[in-house]
Design an enzyme around this catalytic site. Structure first.
Site, PDB file in Angstrom:
ATOM      1  CB  SER A 124      -0.921  -0.079   1.095  1.00  0.00           C
ATOM      2  OG  SER A 124      -1.362   1.177   1.398  1.00  0.00           O
ATOM      3  CE1 TYR A 149      -3.863  -2.475   5.426  1.00  0.00           C
ATOM      4  CE2 TYR A 149      -3.331  -0.391   5.358  1.00  0.00           C
ATOM      5  CZ  TYR A 149      -3.774  -1.428   4.731  1.00  0.00           C
ATOM      6  OH  TYR A 149      -3.782  -1.496   3.401  1.00  0.00           O
ATOM      7  CE  LYS A 153      -1.524  -4.484   3.250  1.00  0.00           C
ATOM      8  NZ  LYS A 153      -1.838  -5.969   2.486  1.00  0.00           N
TER       9      LYS A 153
END
Ligand code: UFG
Length: 338
Positions: A124, A149, A153
């Site tokens: 992302s 989150y 990644k």
């Protein structure tokens, strides 16, 4: 080639499955349906016109993953599986770290045991952190994330780079997505978030459908042309085609490469609201509210590397994204639960 999609029933994965099948590939899916619906796969089968092999299993489960690799000669894995709600990750960080890291480790260990060393990973643009300058290039320093989150990644990118460093036979492609929106033009598959959406487009479509009263625009005092946040919205079908190119690339190369998947054009929240209203002829009630914690002024890609190396670029317009998102919402007021 035979391609395994982990988290294959999700929003981006279902669209990718359709494009991979259209390109003549054989797709196998694994999903535990914690944040997706098997109905999505039924719809994919309807679009592609043939059955798609699917396993209901958790990617963190080594025995289940062992069985999948024993039963299928997988050439490339596209790893979509993972928890992805930014706000929730702040509330339950351990669950995010455990799930997203564990699943990746189990997947890679199983792949290594079976000699399958080609992996495309759903990363992302969040890994860039708060940008010093835009557009963002893959070689820019990643300053770190504002939520667990995002950190998963970031950490998974590091883990996969380490795997390639240790064994140069691996091919890893890290795809940094910008803001995927829209839906397949059939209106049969699309984004189906649980509860009240956190992201802008699904919120807008629910307001348009009368399921939510009005949109709150999170701040109009950003350093952008109209004061609202600027993002690189990309049509999910364009994004899906980026994965097809990434799988081709992984077949022919070794090493670890990072690609931005974005359009290179930034639009503001109000651009999106106005375009949605215009193309769909719907009045969208909104109010200006305070900023949301962790949001940045502007975030958009430099998509040059993907164009030059993968031969991929986004083709669909903001109008296409707004029209297709509404088509999906209008035909499926309750998503896959209709
Ligand atoms: N926004 C609103 N009102 C809303 C929701 C969003 O004004 O109800 C604004 C945000 O402030 C932001 C823009 O709309 O300016 C886009 O917000 P989204 O929540 O749709 O997307 P983000 O850019 O915050 O985050 C997305 C993904 C993340 C990913 C990130 C990568 O949700 O998973 O892009 O940059 F990490």
């Amino acid at each position: 080639m035979k391609i395994l999609l982990t988290g294959g029933a999700g929003f981006i994965a279902t669209h990718t499955c359709v494009e991979l099948c259209a390109a003549g590939h054989d797709v196998v899916i694994v999903d535990n349906y914690v944040n997706s619906n098997p109905e999505a796969l039924r719809r994919v089968e309807e679009i592609v016109g043939h059955p798609v092999k699917a396993y209901e299993a958790d990617v963190c489960d080594p025995e289940a993953m062992e069985r999948i690799f024993a039963e299928n000669q997988i050439d490339v894995v596209v790893h979509f599986a993972g928890l992805k709600a930014v706000g929730e990750s702040v509330q339950i960080p351990l669950r995010y770290y455990r799930n997203n890291l564990d699943s990746t480790l189990t997947l890679c260990e199983t792949m290594a045991r079976h000699g399958c060393k080609r992996l495309v990973f759903s990363s992302s643009a969040t890994v860039y952190g708060e940008p010093d300058e835009v557009p963002l290039r893959e070689d820019m320093f990643c300053k770190g994330c504002t939520n667990p989150y995002g950190w998963t990644k970031y950490m998974i990118e590091k883990i996969l780079q380490g795997v390639v460093n240790a064994d140069p036979e691996w091919s890893v492609v890290l795809l940094r997505y910008f803001n995927p929106i829209g839906a397949h033009e059939s209106g049969r598959i699309g984004e189906d978030p649980n509860g009240i959406p956190n992201n802008l487009m699904p919120y807008i479509t629910k307001v348009a459908a009368g399921q939510l009263k009005r949109l709150t625009v999170f701040g109009n005092d950003y350093n952008t042309p109209d004061g609202t946040g600027v993002r690189d919205y990309i049509h999910v079908v364009d994004l899906a085609n980026g994965h097809v190119k990434a799988c081709d690339y992984a077949m022919d190369h070794v090493g670890c490469e990072i690609f931005n998947l974005g359009t290179g054009v930034g639009y503001s929240v109000l651009d999106l609201v106005n375009t949605f209203s215009r193309v769909n002829e719907i009045d969208l009630p909104y109010m200006i509210g305070p900023r949301r914690a962790g949001d940045v002024d502007a975030c958009y890609a430099d998509p040059k590397k993907a164009r030059e190396v993968l031969g991929w670029e986004a083709r669909k317009t903001l109008e296409d994204m707004c029209r297709d998102a509404w088509h999906w919402q209008k035909n499926n007021p309750k998503g896959y639960h209709d």
